[in-house]
Design a protein around this motif. Structure first.
Motif, mmCIF file in Angstrom:
data_model
loop_
_atom_site.group_PDB
_atom_site.id
_atom_site.type_symbol
_atom_site.label_atom_id
_atom_site.label_comp_id
_atom_site.label_asym_id
_atom_site.label_seq_id
_atom_site.Cartn_x
_atom_site.Cartn_y
_atom_site.Cartn_z
ATOM 1 N N MET A 50 0.790 -1.454 -0.356
ATOM 2 C CA MET A 50 -0.182 -0.095 -0.015
ATOM 3 C C MET A 50 0.590 1.426 -0.148
ATOM 4 S SD MET A 50 -3.205 -1.273 2.552
ATOM 5 C CE MET A 50 -3.818 0.026 2.716
ATOM 6 N N THR A 51 0.675 2.369 -0.704
ATOM 7 C CA THR A 51 1.475 3.411 -1.039
ATOM 8 C C THR A 51 0.220 4.767 -0.770
ATOM 9 O OG1 THR A 51 0.532 3.619 -3.103
ATOM 10 C CG2 THR A 51 3.160 2.422 -2.408
ATOM 11 N N THR A 52 -0.552 4.792 0.300
ATOM 12 C CA THR A 52 -2.087 5.428 0.323
ATOM 13 C C THR A 52 -2.123 5.215 1.927
ATOM 14 O OG1 THR A 52 -3.261 4.425 -0.876
ATOM 15 C CG2 THR A 52 -2.509 6.437 -2.233
ATOM 16 N N PHE A 53 -2.609 5.500 2.010
ATOM 17 C CA PHE A 53 -3.193 5.850 3.642
ATOM 18 C C PHE A 53 -4.407 5.812 3.417
ATOM 19 C CE2 PHE A 53 -4.259 7.324 7.989
ATOM 20 C CZ PHE A 53 -4.131 6.277 8.667
ATOM 21 N N GLY A 54 -5.313 4.884 4.201
ATOM 22 C CA GLY A 54 -6.601 5.347 4.861
ATOM 23 C C GLY A 54 -7.966 4.335 3.989
ATOM 24 N N ALA A 55 -7.443 3.601 3.050
ATOM 25 C CA ALA A 55 -8.266 2.699 2.677
ATOM 26 C C ALA A 55 -9.213 1.378 3.257
ATOM 27 C CB ALA A 55 -7.074 1.632 1.902
ATOM 28 N N SER A 56 -10.454 1.935 2.474
ATOM 29 C CA SER A 56 -11.307 0.764 3.424
ATOM 30 C C SER A 56 -11.993 -0.131 2.465
ATOM 31 C CB SER A 56 -12.063 1.638 4.840
ATOM 32 O OG SER A 56 -13.201 0.747 5.012
ATOM 33 N N ALA A 57 -11.928 -0.953 2.397
ATOM 34 C CA ALA A 57 -13.459 -1.742 1.575
ATOM 35 C C ALA A 57 -12.569 -2.663 1.996
ATOM 36 C CB ALA A 57 -12.548 -1.406 0.164
ATOM 37 N N PRO A 58 -13.687 -3.858 1.871
ATOM 38 C CA PRO A 58 -14.048 -5.028 2.309
ATOM 39 C C PRO A 58 -12.265 -6.167 1.251
ATOM 40 C CG PRO A 58 -15.896 -4.900 0.772
ATOM 41 C CD PRO A 58 -14.707 -3.479 1.396
ATOM 42 N N LEU A 59 -11.712 -6.742 2.098
ATOM 43 C CA LEU A 59 -10.453 -7.125 2.062
ATOM 44 C C LEU A 59 -10.304 -7.556 0.406
ATOM 45 C CD1 LEU A 59 -7.941 -8.040 2.755
ATOM 46 C CD2 LEU A 59 -9.130 -10.163 3.488
ATOM 47 N N LYS A 60 -11.110 -8.645 -0.743
ATOM 48 C CA LYS A 60 -10.807 -8.468 -1.559
ATOM 49 C C LYS A 60 -10.666 -7.692 -2.431
ATOM 50 C CE LYS A 60 -12.276 -14.195 -1.924
ATOM 51 N NZ LYS A 60 -10.519 -14.368 -1.635
ATOM 52 N N LEU A 62 -9.445 -4.811 -1.467
ATOM 53 C CA LEU A 62 -8.016 -3.952 -1.194
ATOM 54 C C LEU A 62 -6.788 -4.630 -1.519
ATOM 55 C CD1 LEU A 62 -8.857 -2.759 2.401
ATOM 56 C CD2 LEU A 62 -9.142 -1.537 0.541
ATOM 57 N N GLN A 63 -7.225 -6.070 -2.111
ATOM 58 C CA GLN A 63 -6.543 -6.939 -2.521
ATOM 59 C C GLN A 63 -6.537 -6.791 -4.121
ATOM 60 O OE1 GLN A 63 -7.777 -10.465 -1.178
ATOM 61 N NE2 GLN A 63 -5.551 -11.076 0.244
ATOM 62 N N LYS A 64 -6.624 -6.690 -4.561
ATOM 63 C CA LYS A 64 -7.317 -6.855 -6.286
ATOM 64 C C LYS A 64 -6.652 -5.060 -6.159
ATOM 65 C CE LYS A 64 -9.997 -6.462 -9.955
ATOM 66 N NZ LYS A 64 -11.379 -6.397 -11.083
ATOM 67 N N LYS A 65 -6.574 -4.114 -5.874
ATOM 68 C CA LYS A 65 -6.477 -2.634 -5.743
ATOM 69 C C LYS A 65 -5.065 -2.942 -5.694
ATOM 70 C CE LYS A 65 -6.705 2.443 -4.439
ATOM 71 N NZ LYS A 65 -7.912 3.077 -3.506
ATOM 72 N N PHE A 66 -4.659 -2.797 -4.408
ATOM 73 C CA PHE A 66 -2.953 -2.374 -4.755
ATOM 74 C C PHE A 66 -2.522 -3.856 -4.892
ATOM 75 C CE2 PHE A 66 -4.883 -0.269 -1.332
ATOM 76 C CZ PHE A 66 -4.250 1.227 -1.296
ATOM 77 N N GLY A 67 -3.093 -4.553 -5.512
ATOM 78 C CA GLY A 67 -1.582 -5.909 -6.441
ATOM 79 C C GLY A 67 -1.553 -6.999 -5.257
ATOM 80 N N PHE A 68 -2.505 -7.817 -4.617
ATOM 81 C CA PHE A 68 -1.554 -9.049 -3.701
ATOM 82 C C PHE A 68 -2.432 -9.566 -4.406
ATOM 83 C CE2 PHE A 68 -1.908 -5.181 -0.383
ATOM 84 C CZ PHE A 68 -1.072 -5.360 -0.133
ATOM 85 N N GLU A 69 -3.205 -9.452 -5.644
ATOM 86 C CA GLU A 69 -3.863 -10.582 -6.400
ATOM 87 C C GLU A 69 -2.315 -11.771 -6.821
ATOM 88 O OE1 GLU A 69 -6.006 -8.515 -7.948
ATOM 89 O OE2 GLU A 69 -8.134 -9.928 -8.114
ATOM 90 N N PRO A 70 -2.532 -13.367 -6.374
ATOM 91 C CA PRO A 70 -1.122 -14.429 -6.502
ATOM 92 C C PRO A 70 -0.520 -14.214 -7.795
ATOM 93 C CG PRO A 70 -2.919 -15.486 -5.670
ATOM 94 C CD PRO A 70 -3.810 -14.015 -5.640
ATOM 95 N N ASP A 71 -1.761 -13.790 -9.152
ATOM 96 C CA ASP A 71 -1.462 -13.387 -10.480
ATOM 97 C C ASP A 71 -0.375 -11.796 -11.184
ATOM 98 O OD1 ASP A 71 -3.704 -12.406 -9.995
ATOM 99 O OD2 ASP A 71 -4.425 -12.614 -11.859
ATOM 100 N N ARG A 72 -0.979 -11.087 -9.769
ATOM 101 C CA ARG A 72 0.032 -10.053 -10.435
ATOM 102 C C ARG A 72 0.853 -10.159 -9.631
ATOM 103 N NH1 ARG A 72 -3.652 -5.332 -8.886
ATOM 104 N NH2 ARG A 72 -2.290 -3.991 -9.552
ATOM 105 N N VAL A 73 0.994 -10.573 -7.364
ATOM 106 C CA VAL A 73 2.794 -11.032 -7.772
ATOM 107 C C VAL A 73 3.509 -12.137 -8.824
ATOM 108 C CG1 VAL A 73 4.107 -12.054 -6.136
ATOM 109 C CG2 VAL A 73 2.043 -11.070 -5.247
ATOM 110 N N ALA A 74 3.162 -12.665 -9.413
ATOM 111 C CA ALA A 74 3.622 -13.301 -9.921
ATOM 112 C C ALA A 74 4.038 -12.956 -11.218
ATOM 113 C CB ALA A 74 3.498 -15.415 -10.720
ATOM 114 N N ALA A 75 3.787 -12.240 -11.684
ATOM 115 C CA ALA A 75 4.038 -11.008 -12.840
ATOM 116 C C ALA A 75 4.744 -10.180 -12.715
ATOM 117 C CB ALA A 75 1.896 -10.430 -13.522
ATOM 118 N N ALA A 76 5.048 -9.309 -11.290
ATOM 119 C CA ALA A 76 5.722 -8.835 -10.647
ATOM 120 C C ALA A 76 7.124 -9.516 -11.010
ATOM 121 C CB ALA A 76 5.787 -7.816 -9.790
#
Length: 84
Positions: A50-60, A62-76
């Motif tokens: 996370m590069t911002t402060f104060g994001a609030s939403a359901p976990l999934k 937020l995971q999508k917004k900040f790139g925590f999904e396995p396919d995006r980690v693998a792509a990096a």
């Protein structure tokens, strides 16, 4: 790495066995601030977090917004390996 403090107090030999200096393609995933991870991934690495402060939403959402999904980690990781 559960604790930077404990890791940083290990011997240089141990730290190098965990993070070999010759390995430059490193990806750190931190579901919080990216602050501080650059010292472990190096200038050629990538930190997903996370590069911002104060994001609030359901976990999934937020995971999508900040790139925590396995396919995006693998792509990096693939992108870093492709640069080598």
């Amino acid at each position: 790495m559960p604790s930077w403090e404990i890791f940083d107090h290990q011997t240089p030999e141990y730290r190098d066995s965990v993070l070999p200096p010759a390995v430059k393609a490193r990806v750190a995933v931190e579901q919080a601030s990216t602050f501080g991870w650059e010292r472990y991934v190096g200038s050629g690495g990538h930190v997903i977090g996370m590069t911002t402060f104060g994001a609030s939403a359901p976990l999934k959402a937020l995971q999508k917004k900040f790139g925590f999904e396995p396919d995006r980690v693998a792509a990096a990781a693939r992108e870093l390996l492709g640069k080598r």
